[in-house]
Write a protein that holds these residues in place. Sequence first.
Motif, PDB file in Angstrom:
ATOM      1  N   MET A 337       0.725  -1.511   0.197  1.00 52.69           N
ATOM      2  CA  MET A 337      -0.395  -0.413  -0.225  1.00 52.69           C
ATOM      3  C   MET A 337       0.725   1.445   0.212  1.00 52.69           C
ATOM      4  SD  MET A 337      -3.519   1.104  -0.061  1.00 52.69           S
ATOM      5  CE  MET A 337      -4.225  -0.316   0.659  1.00 52.69           C
ATOM      6  N   VAL A 344      -5.304   7.455  -0.436  1.00 55.08           N
ATOM      7  CA  VAL A 344      -5.037   5.954   0.106  1.00 55.08           C
ATOM      8  C   VAL A 344      -6.455   6.157   0.615  1.00 55.08           C
ATOM      9  CG1 VAL A 344      -3.924   4.574   1.812  1.00 55.08           C
ATOM     10  CG2 VAL A 344      -2.966   5.646   0.004  1.00 55.08           C
ATOM     11  N   ALA A 345      -6.606   7.139   1.383  1.00 51.14           N
ATOM     12  CA  ALA A 345      -7.861   6.969   2.366  1.00 51.14           C
ATOM     13  C   ALA A 345      -9.042   7.144   2.007  1.00 51.14           C
ATOM     14  CB  ALA A 345      -7.914   8.722   2.866  1.00 51.14           C
ATOM     15  N   TYR A 348      -9.807   3.452   1.333  1.00 50.69           N
ATOM     16  CA  TYR A 348     -10.640   2.959   2.041  1.00 50.69           C
ATOM     17  C   TYR A 348     -12.255   3.479   2.568  1.00 50.69           C
ATOM     18  CZ  TYR A 348      -6.427   0.671   3.665  1.00 50.69           C
ATOM     19  OH  TYR A 348      -5.601  -0.313   3.904  1.00 50.69           O
ATOM     20  N   LEU A 351     -14.020   1.099  -0.300  1.00 49.87           N
ATOM     21  CA  LEU A 351     -13.991  -0.108  -0.286  1.00 49.87           C
ATOM     22  C   LEU A 351     -15.181  -0.023   0.956  1.00 49.87           C
ATOM     23  CD1 LEU A 351     -11.703  -2.528  -0.509  1.00 49.87           C
ATOM     24  CD2 LEU A 351     -11.276  -1.980   1.668  1.00 49.87           C
ATOM     25  N   VAL A 352     -14.720   0.652   2.174  1.00 49.82           N
ATOM     26  CA  VAL A 352     -15.797   0.522   3.234  1.00 49.82           C
ATOM     27  C   VAL A 352     -17.282   0.129   2.563  1.00 49.82           C
ATOM     28  CG1 VAL A 352     -16.976   1.443   5.458  1.00 49.82           C
ATOM     29  CG2 VAL A 352     -14.561   1.251   4.912  1.00 49.82           C
ATOM     30  N   ALA A 406      -3.751  -4.765   4.972  1.00 46.32           N
ATOM     31  CA  ALA A 406      -3.537  -4.445   4.097  1.00 46.32           C
ATOM     32  C   ALA A 406      -1.981  -3.359   5.002  1.00 46.32           C
ATOM     33  CB  ALA A 406      -3.620  -3.084   3.855  1.00 46.32           C
ATOM     34  N   VAL A 430      -9.326   8.764   6.484  1.00 43.27           N
ATOM     35  CA  VAL A 430     -10.468   7.713   6.659  1.00 43.27           C
ATOM     36  C   VAL A 430     -11.382   7.950   7.607  1.00 43.27           C
ATOM     37  CG1 VAL A 430     -10.902   5.543   6.999  1.00 43.27           C
ATOM     38  CG2 VAL A 430      -8.952   6.125   5.633  1.00 43.27           C
ATOM     39  N   PHE A 446     -11.805   1.404  11.738  1.00 41.94           N
ATOM     40  CA  PHE A 446      -9.771   1.261  10.675  1.00 41.94           C
ATOM     41  C   PHE A 446      -9.166   1.620  11.861  1.00 41.94           C
ATOM     42  CE2 PHE A 446      -7.281   3.508   8.663  1.00 41.94           C
ATOM     43  CZ  PHE A 446      -6.402   2.697   7.477  1.00 41.94           C
ATOM     44  N   SER A 448      -4.471   2.019  11.568  1.00 44.60           N
ATOM     45  CA  SER A 448      -3.329   1.989  10.814  1.00 44.60           C
ATOM     46  C   SER A 448      -2.624   2.677  11.727  1.00 44.60           C
ATOM     47  CB  SER A 448      -3.922   3.298   9.720  1.00 44.60           C
ATOM     48  OG  SER A 448      -2.122   3.770   9.019  1.00 44.60           O
ATOM     49  N   HIS A 516      -2.517  -1.912   8.213  1.00 42.34           N
ATOM     50  CA  HIS A 516      -3.870  -1.222   8.341  1.00 42.34           C
ATOM     51  C   HIS A 516      -4.874  -2.663   8.586  1.00 42.34           C
ATOM     52  CE1 HIS A 516      -2.429   1.188   5.039  1.00 42.34           C
ATOM     53  NE2 HIS A 516      -1.935   1.993   6.434  1.00 42.34           N
ATOM     54  N   LEU A 518      -9.090  -3.456   8.690  1.00 45.47           N
ATOM     55  CA  LEU A 518     -10.247  -3.080   8.902  1.00 45.47           C
ATOM     56  C   LEU A 518     -11.418  -3.748   9.649  1.00 45.47           C
ATOM     57  CD1 LEU A 518     -12.422  -0.587   7.132  1.00 45.47           C
ATOM     58  CD2 LEU A 518     -12.035  -2.085   4.808  1.00 45.47           C
TER      59      LEU A 518
END
Length: 523
Positions: A337, A344-345, A348, A351-352, A406, A430, A446, A448, A516, A518
């Motif tokens: 990643m 990137v945020a 995610y 993705l959620v 990730a 995020v 989430f 990190s 990371h 999630l």
Amino acid sequence: MAAALQILPRLARAPLRPLFLGGPVARLASGMALAEQARQLFESTVGAVLPGPMLHRALSLDLDSGQLKVRDRSFQLRQNLYLVGFGKAVLGMAAAAEELLGQHLVQGVISVPKGIRAAMEHAGKQEMLLKPHSRIQVFEGAEDNLPDRDALRAALAIRQLAEGLTADDLLLVLISGGGSALLPAPIPPVTLEEKQTLTKLLAARGANIQELNTIRKALSQLKGGGLAQAAYPAQVVSLILSDVVGDPMEVIASGPTVASVHSVQDCLHILNRYGLRAALPRSVKTVLARADSDPHGPHSCGHVLNVIIGSNALALAEAQRQAEALGYRAMVLSTAMQGDVKSVAQFYALLVRVVGAHLTPPGPGTSVEEDEQLYELAAKLQLPDLQLKEALEAVAGAGSPVCLLAGGEPTVQLQGSGKGGRNQELALRVGAELGQWPLGPIDVLFLSGGTDGQDGPTEAAGAWVTPELASQATTEGLDVATFLAHNDSHTFFSRFQGGAHLLHTGLTGTNVMDAHILFLRPW
Ligand SMILES: Nc1ncnc2c1ncn2[C@@H]1O[C@H](COP(=O)(O)OP(=O)(O)OP(=O)(O)O)[C@@H](O)[C@H]1O
Ligand SMILES: O=C(O)[C@H](O)CO
């Protein structure tokens, strides 16, 4: 290395336990329980790549015969074993190696960050310290991850030990991230100061670690296979803890036991790209010109066995096992990643939304466009090992909570003068993104964290967030956007809910980039 070093409390904690859910009160409690699970999962991730477990997986010694096994190779020990090491995690690695090798070890020299022994002692982390009558000499240096006189002294002692070895000897080399700064031996007439200035300039202009280390190798006596060359004709076994995406052995700590495949032309391209070619000191030009006409070519490393003993992938595989044991459908999305923390945020958060729609009964759901947007964002991030399609297929009929994992190292373009680190900034971004949409009947968390336990120049390893973050912050008078505009994520998390969302582990003694975690759990 930060002045205030903290140490990870003993990782042994209560075993991870599945959560049992009920009505609204149970849900409220489960928010915290979910965070506790995430913290413990992070600790398991780190636990898999701590020096002790790693060394024990990599090496085994038959005490009767004196046979040392490394992977599928055997080496006969007979008062012929030497050790050198350099890197942020090498003190603990050396302690574990000496414990394992005992009297077989004749002598060793390691180069580790300034202040690390005192910090480990202070925290009572005996397993990270050498015993009082250790045969390994320790040099501390490279304050702030920059090569200095102390690190140079260490590098020269390491070179001297390597050069004194014979064909009957075996040199064990322990390597971890930060090794480049801890093993500086510039090729004369390049001086330490000149090399330091050049690497600082390259880094400030955005050179990545591959580019930076290509230049470091060209100007160093020991990098790019130079250490292996110095140890020849002894056999060399390098045990490498990777802090670089994709685990490229020639890049980690600038590959002191890996033949460099780069040419002078490669160096000149890099120096051109960052506008540094014209301003090069005469000494650097001299060394590059000499390398160009070197009839011997790159160092040969046929006498070396290089082994990656710890990596982000290994750590995440352990996290996946633990999450599955807790009843999650767990998947590793990527161990590479990277890219700007804002993208990137966004990735995610989207993705959620997409995974959430797969997990919950038909409702607001996501549109086909959002699925496409997610793939587009993923393509923009250029993650070579991304398992996005596989993950979406796996969760489609999961019928159980999902844990997506990730690792890697996103980058933050610093604009403000606030206090933070890339993990806290990613978590905050995020959290802010997640608050923008209704998510349906699902709990989301989430986390990190930096596996070294120190996120940027802060004492936290990272942070965790839920979709409620921004609205809860508003009730406390905290405006997330303002903190983000100043790269002030640490100040935010220190104030928000009394610091409850900060991940504090203290220095862990290892480093395989960031992790990371999630969680998505339908009610
Ligand atoms: N205020 C801030 N907000 C966000 N990120 C920051 C801030 N200040 C520094 N950073 C980031 O922190 C990083 C440096 O911290 P750190 O030492 O943890 O990372 P590193 O250099 O990659 O070392 P390691 O690999 O050992 O973790 C840089 O990437 C920098 O951009
Ligand atoms: O030391 C270095 O070169 C970096 O940490 C990458 O391994």
